[in-house]
Design a protein around this motif. Structure first.
Motif, mmCIF file in Angstrom:
data_model
loop_
_atom_site.group_PDB
_atom_site.id
_atom_site.type_symbol
_atom_site.label_atom_id
_atom_site.label_comp_id
_atom_site.label_asym_id
_atom_site.label_seq_id
_atom_site.Cartn_x
_atom_site.Cartn_y
_atom_site.Cartn_z
ATOM 1 N N LEU A 114 81.418 26.673 34.870
ATOM 2 C CA LEU A 114 81.726 26.453 36.379
ATOM 3 C C LEU A 114 81.123 27.508 36.822
ATOM 4 O O LEU A 114 80.719 27.230 38.234
ATOM 5 N N VAL A 115 81.060 28.841 36.654
ATOM 6 C CA VAL A 115 80.506 29.917 37.175
ATOM 7 C C VAL A 115 78.832 29.794 37.190
ATOM 8 O O VAL A 115 78.205 30.139 38.211
ATOM 9 N N VAL A 116 78.391 29.441 35.874
ATOM 10 C CA VAL A 116 77.106 29.202 35.946
ATOM 11 C C VAL A 116 76.507 28.248 37.138
ATOM 12 O O VAL A 116 75.467 28.475 37.826
ATOM 13 N N GLY A 117 77.159 26.949 37.121
ATOM 14 C CA GLY A 117 76.702 26.113 37.784
ATOM 15 C C GLY A 117 76.730 26.512 39.547
ATOM 16 O O GLY A 117 75.934 26.374 40.147
ATOM 17 N N ALA A 118 77.728 27.284 39.839
ATOM 18 C CA ALA A 118 77.826 27.749 41.076
ATOM 19 C C ALA A 118 76.859 28.693 41.623
ATOM 20 O O ALA A 118 76.159 28.777 42.400
ATOM 21 N N ALA A 119 76.664 29.612 40.435
ATOM 22 C CA ALA A 119 75.706 30.937 40.892
ATOM 23 C C ALA A 119 74.371 30.224 40.795
ATOM 24 O O ALA A 119 73.619 30.556 41.701
ATOM 25 N N TRP A 120 73.829 29.463 39.851
ATOM 26 C CA TRP A 120 72.530 28.963 39.724
ATOM 27 C C TRP A 120 72.062 28.290 41.031
ATOM 28 O O TRP A 120 71.127 28.200 41.651
#
Length: 140
Positions: A119-125
């Motif tokens: 969730l965080v990886v997708g949003a940040a990337w």
């Protein structure tokens, strides 16, 4: 004529590949959003029993945690490399306009990828590298 055109095309491609990517301006105060478009919040306020609303998670918060966390692989990392991670974290934290070379963006993406879930990886990337995100979405 055909041979000359072929040579020119391949020469242009070779030059394009040798040209380093330009540094990018990134706003690390951007709030992360989930698949549903809603803000991703820290849950620590609720866990501590605080009645206040949880605070939104920003790109800077996530990058700071990822760069400053001691990952398993960091145990043997030289001090100079650890200092470089800390220096990068200090430059971007709560900064609205950071100019970063591609190498630093790649470092941040790698660290976020190892420190957080999808969730965080997708949003940040998506915020760190919008061009790559758009390219992957076109493949679908």
């Amino acid at each position: 004529m055909k041979t000359l055109l072929t040579i020119i095309c391949f020469g242009a491609l070779a030059l394009a590949e040798d040209k380093p990517a330009a540094p990018r301006h990134i706003d690390f105060t951007q709030v992360l959003t989930g698949v549903d478009g809603k803000t991703i919040n820290y849950s620590e306020a609720k866990a501590a029993g605080d009645a206040k609303a949880p605070s939104p998670m920003t790109l800077g918060d996530v990058a700071l945690v990822a760069l400053e966390s001691a990952l398993e692989e960091d145990r043997t990392m030289p001090g100079a490399d650890k200092f470089r991670l800390d220096d990068l974290a200090r430059r971007l934290y709560k900064n609205k306009d950071v100019v970063l070379p591609v190498e630093d963006i790649a470092t941040i993406k790698t660290r976020i990828g190892k420190a957080f879930g999808p969730l965080v990886v997708g949003a940040a990337w998506r915020l760190l590298d919008p061009a790559e995100t758009q390219a992957s979405e076109k493949k679908k």
